[in-house]
Write a protein that holds these residues in place. Structure first.
Motif, mmCIF file in Angstrom:
data_model
loop_
_atom_site.group_PDB
_atom_site.id
_atom_site.type_symbol
_atom_site.label_atom_id
_atom_site.label_comp_id
_atom_site.label_asym_id
_atom_site.label_seq_id
_atom_site.Cartn_x
_atom_site.Cartn_y
_atom_site.Cartn_z
ATOM 1 N N UNK A 67 -9.399 6.797 -62.945
ATOM 2 C CA UNK A 67 -9.322 7.523 -61.681
ATOM 3 C C UNK A 67 -7.942 8.156 -61.546
ATOM 4 N N UNK A 68 -7.910 9.437 -61.190
ATOM 5 C CA UNK A 68 -6.663 10.173 -60.979
ATOM 6 C C UNK A 68 -6.454 10.391 -59.485
ATOM 7 N N UNK A 69 -5.254 10.078 -59.016
ATOM 8 C CA UNK A 69 -4.927 10.242 -57.601
ATOM 9 C C UNK A 69 -3.738 11.186 -57.479
ATOM 10 N N UNK A 70 -3.534 11.711 -56.268
ATOM 11 C CA UNK A 70 -2.430 12.650 -56.062
ATOM 12 C C UNK A 70 -1.155 11.972 -55.598
ATOM 13 N N UNK A 71 -1.249 10.674 -55.193
ATOM 14 C CA UNK A 71 -0.068 9.951 -54.723
ATOM 15 C C UNK A 71 -0.336 8.446 -54.741
ATOM 16 N N UNK A 72 0.729 7.667 -54.663
ATOM 17 C CA UNK A 72 0.605 6.205 -54.591
ATOM 18 C C UNK A 72 -0.202 5.764 -53.383
ATOM 19 N N UNK A 73 -0.057 6.494 -52.286
ATOM 20 C CA UNK A 73 -0.680 6.093 -51.019
ATOM 21 C C UNK A 73 -2.201 6.006 -51.129
ATOM 22 N N UNK A 74 -2.789 6.691 -52.090
ATOM 23 C CA UNK A 74 -4.246 6.697 -52.227
ATOM 24 C C UNK A 74 -4.783 5.449 -52.928
ATOM 25 N N UNK A 81 -5.556 -5.387 -54.262
ATOM 26 C CA UNK A 81 -4.168 -5.607 -53.890
ATOM 27 C C UNK A 81 -3.269 -5.005 -54.953
ATOM 28 N N UNK A 82 -1.986 -4.891 -54.624
ATOM 29 C CA UNK A 82 -0.994 -4.349 -55.541
ATOM 30 C C UNK A 82 0.127 -5.374 -55.686
ATOM 31 N N UNK A 83 0.371 -5.842 -56.899
ATOM 32 C CA UNK A 83 1.414 -6.843 -57.121
ATOM 33 C C UNK A 83 2.790 -6.175 -57.121
ATOM 34 N N UNK A 84 3.855 -6.956 -56.913
ATOM 35 C CA UNK A 84 5.211 -6.382 -56.966
ATOM 36 C C UNK A 84 5.511 -5.687 -58.292
ATOM 37 N N UNK A 85 5.029 -6.254 -59.415
ATOM 38 C CA UNK A 85 5.279 -5.634 -60.712
ATOM 39 C C UNK A 85 4.541 -4.295 -60.833
ATOM 40 N N UNK A 86 3.325 -4.256 -60.345
ATOM 41 C CA UNK A 86 2.583 -2.992 -60.366
ATOM 42 C C UNK A 86 3.281 -1.925 -59.531
ATOM 43 N N UNK A 87 3.823 -2.340 -58.386
ATOM 44 C CA UNK A 87 4.551 -1.401 -57.526
ATOM 45 C C UNK A 87 5.794 -0.878 -58.243
ATOM 46 N N UNK A 88 6.499 -1.743 -58.944
ATOM 47 C CA UNK A 88 7.676 -1.321 -59.701
ATOM 48 C C UNK A 88 7.303 -0.280 -60.756
ATOM 49 N N UNK A 89 6.183 -0.512 -61.434
ATOM 50 C CA UNK A 89 5.753 0.413 -62.472
ATOM 51 C C UNK A 89 5.346 1.761 -61.882
ATOM 52 N N UNK A 90 4.674 1.732 -60.742
ATOM 53 C CA UNK A 90 4.319 2.996 -60.086
ATOM 54 C C UNK A 90 5.564 3.757 -59.658
ATOM 55 N N UNK A 91 6.517 3.045 -59.081
ATOM 56 C CA UNK A 91 7.762 3.687 -58.649
ATOM 57 C C UNK A 91 8.519 4.296 -59.826
ATOM 58 N N UNK A 92 8.463 3.605 -60.974
ATOM 59 C CA UNK A 92 9.228 4.045 -62.140
ATOM 60 C C UNK A 92 8.561 5.200 -62.892
ATOM 61 N N UNK A 125 1.399 14.027 -63.692
ATOM 62 C CA UNK A 125 2.669 14.674 -63.367
ATOM 63 C C UNK A 125 2.529 16.134 -62.966
ATOM 64 N N UNK A 126 1.476 16.802 -63.453
ATOM 65 C CA UNK A 126 1.349 18.244 -63.215
ATOM 66 C C UNK A 126 1.092 18.520 -61.735
ATOM 67 N N UNK A 127 1.987 19.280 -61.103
ATOM 68 C CA UNK A 127 1.919 19.524 -59.665
ATOM 69 C C UNK A 127 0.627 20.214 -59.259
ATOM 70 N N UNK A 128 0.201 21.216 -60.019
ATOM 71 C CA UNK A 128 -1.019 21.946 -59.678
ATOM 72 C C UNK A 128 -2.231 21.027 -59.676
ATOM 73 N N UNK A 129 -2.271 20.091 -60.611
ATOM 74 C CA UNK A 129 -3.387 19.146 -60.675
ATOM 75 C C UNK A 129 -3.370 18.208 -59.480
ATOM 76 N N UNK A 130 -2.181 17.746 -59.077
ATOM 77 C CA UNK A 130 -2.111 16.878 -57.892
ATOM 78 C C UNK A 130 -2.525 17.643 -56.632
ATOM 79 N N UNK A 131 -2.179 18.917 -56.549
ATOM 80 C CA UNK A 131 -2.612 19.740 -55.403
ATOM 81 C C UNK A 131 -4.137 19.800 -55.347
ATOM 82 N N UNK A 132 -4.744 19.979 -56.497
ATOM 83 C CA UNK A 132 -6.204 20.052 -56.549
ATOM 84 C C UNK A 132 -6.842 18.719 -56.178
ATOM 85 N N UNK A 133 -6.314 17.609 -56.695
ATOM 86 C CA UNK A 133 -6.868 16.289 -56.363
ATOM 87 C C UNK A 133 -6.782 16.038 -54.855
ATOM 88 N N UNK A 134 -5.647 16.397 -54.277
ATOM 89 C CA UNK A 134 -5.475 16.217 -52.829
ATOM 90 C C UNK A 134 -6.502 17.037 -52.068
#
Length: 348
Positions: A67-74, A81-92, A125-134
């Motif tokens: 599944x592809x999302x446009x942001x972490x918030x989705x 749930x999201x573990x602290x390690x998973x959150x670190x990886x998303x942030x990084x 990472x591609x901005x145009x693709x994230x715009x489309x997903x959103x």
């Protein structure tokens, strides 16, 4: 079905995005660019759309979709749930070529997860693709946009070759940057387990915790825990054999095929090796041995080259397992049907 091609550089891109979003919401399929390879996208929350993806690719239905999302918030809408390690990886690493496997909520249908209780998610990472997903308003289920088993596409033209008439549209974002699919990991047990190596390397992940490579990567017969782990992938039409190990011994072995007259051989090799082969040989060079990034970028286009330049067999030169080499050799192992031969000085 006529397959539309819409460029991200189109002056009317903002309007085209709305049209492409409608296709997804209506249950259609759209191929889309990412920094890794092109994906074949459908509504990841619609079981029928996921079935269409499997049908268009000829992909086994027990092979999960990302599944592809446009942001972490989705993500929280889709996972338990999201573990602290998973959150670190998303942030990084988000947006970027890292896919994380989470326990899924019931909103994600089994048709998308391949029957698993987990779901693999990434933010490209591609901005145009994230715009489309959103604009779509739903997560996009998106395996690579090729017929199952063939090399993954890194250009819109390659997608069209396999998918023309099978899908509604292709978003043309030019050639992909990395050229290999995303790294897939789990981070549930307090450590990072690599299910599929990719552009985010083991060395990069080690800055965030203990890292191990799942043993299933070496076996062709396991049940898939994540997308891309099962079945022969990336295969060109002709059989491929890959040689690795001692450089001098590998060169001698590959050159020995040039002396054979039993069949027509193609060579998928480094610039250094290509320079040693006869001028009339069918050769695709993946670049200098010192540049795994170049090799990764050209890997799939090289495998596709031999479909357009038919040979009886392909002789390949591999690379080390360090850095991107882990991902490169994973793809070559699957493309060759696990036919990797290690040459060593002890063989002399």
């Amino acid at each position: 079905m006529k397959t539309e091609i819409i460029k991200t550089t189109d002056v009317h891109w903002k309007e085209k995005v709305k049209h492409l979003g409608e296709i997804i919401r209506n249950g259609g399929l759209v191929a889309f660019p990412t920094e890794t390879v092109y994906g074949l996208g459908g509504n990841g929350l619609n079981p029928e759309a996921s079935k269409k993806i499997y049908a268009a690719k000829g992909r086994p239905s027990d092979n999960p979709l990302i599944l592809h999302v446009s942001s972490q918030e989705e993500v929280s809408r889709l996972v338990e749930d999201i573990t602290p390690l998973e959150k670190k990886l998303m942030d990084a690493f988000w947006p970027g070529p890292l896919t994380i496997v989470f326990p899924k909520k019931d909103i994600v249908p089994d048709e998308t997860s391949g029957g698993l209780k987990t779901v693999a998610i990434r933010c490209p990472a591609l901005k145009a693709t994230r715009e489309w997903i959103k604009e779509c308003g739903v997560p996009i289920a998106g395996p690579s946009a090729n017929i199952s088993g063939r090399p993954s596409p890194t250009t819109a033209e390659s997608v069209l070759h396999d998918m023309n008439g099978r899908i509604n549209a292709i978003i043309d974002g030019g050639a992909t940057d990395i050229g290999l699919e995303s790294t897939i990991v789990s981070a549930r047990s307090g450590k990072i387990v690599i299910y599929r190596p990719g552009g985010i390397t083991r060395e990069m992940l080690s800055a965030y915790g203990e890292v191990e490579v799942d043993k299933g990567l070496a076996s062709p017969n396991m049940h898939p825990l994540a997308p891309g782990m099962k079945y022969r992938h990336y295969a060109p039409t002709a059989p491929l054999t890959v040689y690795v190990g001692d450089t001098e011994k590998v060169e001698q072995t590959i050159l020995s095929f040039a002396e054979k007259k039993d069949k027509t051989y193609g060579y998928f090799v480094s610039e250094e090796m290509a320079a040693l082969l006869p001028k009339d040989a069918v050769v695709f060079s993946w670049g200098k041995r010192s540049s795994q990034k170049e090799m990764a970028h050209r890997l799939f286009s090289g495998l596709l080259y031999f479909n357009a330049h038919p040979v009886d067999a392909i002789i390949g030169e591999g690379t080390s397992m360090d850095g991107l080499g882990l991902a490169i050799m994973n793809r070559l192992t699957k493309a060759s049907g696990y036919h990797i031969i290690v040459e060593s000085t002890q063989d002399r």
